[in-house]
Design a protein around this motif. Structure first.
Motif, PDB file in Angstrom:
ATOM      1  N   GLU A 199      -2.091   0.753   6.916  1.00 29.55           N
ATOM      2  CA  GLU A 199      -0.671   0.862   6.573  1.00 29.55           C
ATOM      3  C   GLU A 199       0.242   0.689   7.782  1.00 29.55           C
ATOM      4  O   GLU A 199       1.443   0.504   7.617  1.00 29.55           O
ATOM      5  N   SER A 211       0.832  -1.205   0.000  1.00 30.08           N
ATOM      6  CA  SER A 211       0.000   0.000   0.000  1.00 30.08           C
ATOM      7  C   SER A 211       0.866   1.255   0.000  1.00 30.08           C
ATOM      8  O   SER A 211       0.637   2.187  -0.773  1.00 30.08           O
ATOM      9  N   LEU A 257      -9.957  -0.569  -1.038  1.00 29.37           N
ATOM     10  CA  LEU A 257      -8.563  -0.149  -1.143  1.00 29.37           C
ATOM     11  C   LEU A 257      -7.924  -0.708  -2.410  1.00 29.37           C
ATOM     12  O   LEU A 257      -7.333   0.026  -3.212  1.00 29.37           O
ATOM     13  N   LEU A 267      -6.662   1.375  -5.859  1.00 28.13           N
ATOM     14  CA  LEU A 267      -5.280   1.313  -6.354  1.00 28.13           C
ATOM     15  C   LEU A 267      -5.245   0.808  -7.793  1.00 28.13           C
ATOM     16  O   LEU A 267      -4.522   1.347  -8.636  1.00 28.13           O
ATOM     17  N   ARG A 312       1.253   3.988  -3.130  1.00 27.41           N
ATOM     18  CA  ARG A 312       1.069   5.442  -2.968  1.00 27.41           C
ATOM     19  C   ARG A 312       2.284   6.202  -3.469  1.00 27.41           C
ATOM     20  O   ARG A 312       2.167   7.242  -4.119  1.00 27.41           O
TER      21      ARG A 312
END
Length: 110
Positions: free
Chosen positions: A36, A7, A52, A56, A11
């Motif tokens: 996270e 994750s 989530l 992404l 990002r």
């Protein structure tokens, strides 16, 4: 499944912070922070994990599972490339839903 490291790496590739990921996924900032902060696998209810991962993937991230085709055979992330046909030639571009410039690479500020 997704790990906390995946994750954070996703990002970083997208150049977004936790607040932006929360907005993209429809989750709260504390939920993203908690996910996270996990040691390994992200913990959360199934609906939150799906949101989530979907956010992404929609932003152009491909999650690499253990044992998947990759150079090191470990978990990871990479940017997806969208292929288009334009005037008889193949062009490569980033997914337009991401915040990046469209070059296929995250922006780097110097």
């Amino acid at each position: 499944m997704i790990t906390a490291a995946q994750s954070r790496a996703a990002r970083a590739l997208l150049g977004i912070d936790q607040r932006r990921l929360a907005k993209l996924s429809g989750l709260s900032l504390p939920t993203i922070q908690r996910m996270e902060a996990s040691e390994t696998m992200v913990r959360g209810n199934v609906d939150s994990l799906v949101k989530l991962i979907s956010a992404l993937e929609a932003a152009g991230i491909e999650l690499i599972d253990d044992g998947a085709v990759s150079h090191s055979l470990g978990r990871g992330v990479r940017l997806k490339v969208v292929r288009m046909k334009a005037a008889g030639s193949a062009k490569t571009r980033r997914d337009p839903r991401s915040d990046n410039s469209g070059s296929g690479r995250p922006r780097v500020r110097r």
